[in-house]
Design a protein around this motif. Structure first.
Motif, mmCIF file in Angstrom:
data_model
loop_
_atom_site.group_PDB
_atom_site.id
_atom_site.type_symbol
_atom_site.label_atom_id
_atom_site.label_comp_id
_atom_site.label_asym_id
_atom_site.label_seq_id
_atom_site.Cartn_x
_atom_site.Cartn_y
_atom_site.Cartn_z
ATOM 1 N N LEU A 1 0.873 -1.175 0.000
ATOM 2 C CA LEU A 1 0.000 0.000 0.000
ATOM 3 C C LEU A 1 0.905 1.218 0.000
ATOM 4 O O LEU A 1 1.445 1.624 1.027
ATOM 5 N N SER A 2 1.115 1.784 -1.181
ATOM 6 C CA SER A 2 2.087 2.870 -1.321
ATOM 7 C C SER A 2 1.640 4.134 -0.624
ATOM 8 O O SER A 2 2.445 4.833 0.000
ATOM 9 N N ALA A 3 0.354 4.466 -0.714
ATOM 10 C CA ALA A 3 -0.136 5.715 -0.114
ATOM 11 C C ALA A 3 -1.638 5.641 0.080
ATOM 12 O O ALA A 3 -2.352 5.029 -0.720
ATOM 13 N N VAL A 4 -2.100 6.265 1.151
ATOM 14 C CA VAL A 4 -3.524 6.475 1.399
ATOM 15 C C VAL A 4 -3.707 7.955 1.680
ATOM 16 O O VAL A 4 -3.071 8.501 2.589
ATOM 17 N N THR A 5 -4.540 8.593 0.894
ATOM 18 C CA THR A 5 -4.747 10.034 1.040
ATOM 19 C C THR A 5 -6.210 10.316 1.274
ATOM 20 O O THR A 5 -7.082 9.738 0.610
ATOM 21 N N LEU A 6 -6.488 11.204 2.235
ATOM 22 C CA LEU A 6 -7.845 11.696 2.446
ATOM 23 C C LEU A 6 -8.050 12.901 1.552
ATOM 24 O O LEU A 6 -7.389 13.928 1.721
ATOM 25 N N THR A 7 -8.941 12.775 0.575
ATOM 26 C CA THR A 7 -9.212 13.917 -0.286
ATOM 27 C C THR A 7 -10.313 14.759 0.321
ATOM 28 O O THR A 7 -11.097 14.298 1.152
ATOM 29 N N ALA A 8 -10.352 16.014 -0.089
ATOM 30 C CA ALA A 8 -11.416 16.902 0.382
ATOM 31 C C ALA A 8 -12.759 16.388 -0.114
ATOM 32 O O ALA A 8 -12.851 15.725 -1.147
ATOM 33 N N THR A 9 -13.808 16.682 0.627
ATOM 34 C CA THR A 9 -15.146 16.294 0.203
ATOM 35 C C THR A 9 -15.451 16.975 -1.119
ATOM 36 O O THR A 9 -15.300 18.183 -1.266
ATOM 37 N N ASP A 10 -15.861 16.197 -2.084
ATOM 38 C CA ASP A 10 -16.027 16.719 -3.433
ATOM 39 C C ASP A 10 -17.413 17.296 -3.649
ATOM 40 O O ASP A 10 -18.407 16.739 -3.169
#
Length: 527
Positions: free
Chosen positions: A184-193
């Motif tokens: 698992l290279s990366a887990v990112t929380l994106t802004a609510t779209d």
């Protein structure tokens, strides 16, 4: 096979039978035999590698997980538990392993032990050869004569070592890349779209996952399991507006629209729960992939906070686990200050004082003896006369028109204050723990950490200040907390009794608590 390595193995009457099925095994065994008198530690080190290579081959042939059995001791025990090797072979493996470890770490230089270990290698090789080919070795181990001069392979040893190292590296690469192996290279929380972007709806948080397959076979992702450790509903007014009534509302239903979409439960039901999400992703050998998982949040006016992690399942038994993640939606809620909590608790005490005054006035007007609020206060509705409008309100329940009805907090104000402060402590502690326990955290949650810690730091002072309700009520007349002007209580049904914003120490924002409030009221009293 090079000439040097071929000549070395062919010169060993004891180990040349291993050449055809396993050159690496034959080479390590022949080197262990060559070194057993001139360099016993090197001999036992070669024997250890012989045992490790054989165990790895057996693990591979049995289809067992080589990553879970990454140490020689574990390999041996796993093979024994599976019934692949008998007890005497298990013992041979362990004797070779222990002697090799001692040679590497302690440099014993024990020739007798080195000769015994080489004999163990022959016995182990003979067992493996018969299991591998079905043919039995007809000869027994014959110790070579002790050399009286330089080894005939002295000048070729460096080249033989290089060739064996290359064979070992090739063998290890084969085992490493035989299976798929995801990272698992990366887990990112994106802004609510906003609506339209990525095709997502409001009311969700998006996890952006990047994975890499460092193995040699395709990895088929088929399931994600989310484990929710804790969840908190962050209502900005939870710590204040301590009211004797409850405004009820219902959460809406989640509409899922993403490719991979998981609806998170209400916070009241979330802690300790597990939720499966079916996936269908394939990542080729040495390939990479990126996809989103949308976490649907129940529509709410509160900010809902979840502390969770997830497992990704691939192929038959592969699993990778994410770091701890704290998500929040909608972001932006803030906590009140300790001073706001202090003012609210003083208002609660003032409300208790004013309701008592209203009861005294009504009982005086009816010619009844007054309660002894200081020494023997009433502890339930049964301790006061019936039909007291100052206690029971106008029969319409709580409404913004000004009617009220006392609750259990009125009968035990000191206990209610104590419980209220404990609830505040529990609430803020959960917020702090959710934020600090997360490896990946929504940015808005970091803004809450300081205020929550400030409230916790002020709680001892608040407990001391509100240690006695009469003391707290008396503070209402101080310049900092001026006493508010309230309407006189009614003398007839339908008139208003005081101000309606008296705080409620029994406030319960949980769904169960709201239901309990409704069940305590008469059907006609529900606003």
């Amino acid at each position: 096979m090079t000439d040097q390595l071929a000549h070395l193995v062919d010169s060993s009457n004891n180990f040349r039978f291993l050449v055809e099925p396993a050159l690496l095994l034959a080479g390590d065994a022949a080197m262990a035999e060559l070194y057993m008198d001139s360099d016993p530690d090197a001999s036992m080190s070669k024997a250890r590698r012989f045992g490790e290579t054989m165990a790895k081959r057996l693990i591979e042939q049995a289809g067992m997980d080589h990553k879970k059995n990454g140490e020689q001791f574990r390999r041996i025990e796993a093979l024994a538990r599976a019934g692949i090797i008998p007890q005497h072979v298990q013992q041979l493996f362990h004797e070779i392993r222990k002697a090799g470890n001692e040679a590497v770490h302690n440099h014993s230089g024990d020739r007798r032990k080195a000769r015994a270990v080489v004999t163990f290698c022959f016995e182990l090789g003979a067992w493996w050869y018969q299991a591998e080919t079905g043919k039995k070795i007809s000869h027994t181990y014959t110790p070579p004569a002790t050399p009286t001069g330089p080894s005939p392979f002295q000048d070729a040893l460096k080249d033989i070592e290089i060739q064996l190292a290359q064979l070992q590296a090739k063998f290890d690469r084969f085992n490493q890349f035989r299976d798929s192996d995801l990272e698992l290279s990366a887990v990112t929380l994106t802004a609510t779209d906003p609506p339209g972007e990525y095709g997502l709806l409001k009311g969700s948080v998006v996890l952006d996952l990047k994975l890499r397959n460092i193995g040699g076979q395709p990895a088929i992702l088929h399931r994600a399991t989310f484990h929710i450790r804790d969840a908190v509903s962050l209502w900005p007014d939870y710590l204040v507006h301590f009211r004797p009534y409850e405004e009820l509302w219902l959460r809406g239903a989640l509409f899922a629209s993403a490719t991979y979409n998981l609806a998170l439960p209400d916070p009241e039901e979330a802690a300790g729960s597990h939720h499966n999400l079916d996936l269908s992703q394939e990542i080729g050998p040495a390939g990479t992939d990126r996809f989103h998982i949308q976490l649907g949040i129940p529509p709410t006016m509160d900010t809902l906070i979840y502390l969770l992690h997830f497992d990704l399942r691939y192929n038959a038994s592969g699993t990778i686990t994410s770091p701890a993640i704290a998500v929040a939606h909608p972001p932006g809620s803030q906590l009140v200050t300790p001073d706001a909590i202090r003012r609210d608790l003083h208002e609660f005490c003032q409300a208790v004082h004013e309701v008592r005054d209203a009861i005294d006035r009504e009982m005086t007007a009816r010619g009844l003896p007054l309660p002894d609020w200081h020494n023997n206060p009433p502890t339930s509705r049964a301790d006061l006369p019936a039909n007291l409008l100052a206690v029971d309100g106008n029969g319409l329940g709580f409404s913004m028109s000004g009617a009220y009805q006392v609750n259990s907090a009125f009968w035990n104000p000191q206990g209610s204050l104590t419980q209220r402060l404990q609830d505040i402590q529990n609430y803020c502690t959960r917020i702090v723990n959710v934020i600090t326990d997360a490896d990946i955290c929504h940015e808005s949650l970091l803004w809450l950490l300081g205020p929550a810690q400030d409230i916790l730091a002020q709680l001892p002072a608040l407990r001391a200040e509100f240690s006695a309700p009469e003391k707290a009520v008396a503070v209402q007349n101080s310049p900092r907390f001026p006493r508010r002007q309230r309407q006189a209580p009614p003398t007839a049904r339908g008139q208003h009794l005081g101000n309606l914003d008296a705080p409620d120490p029994t406030r319960n924002t949980t769904k169960a608590g709201r239901n309990a409030v409704n069940e305590d009221r008469h059907p006609e009293d529900t606003p």
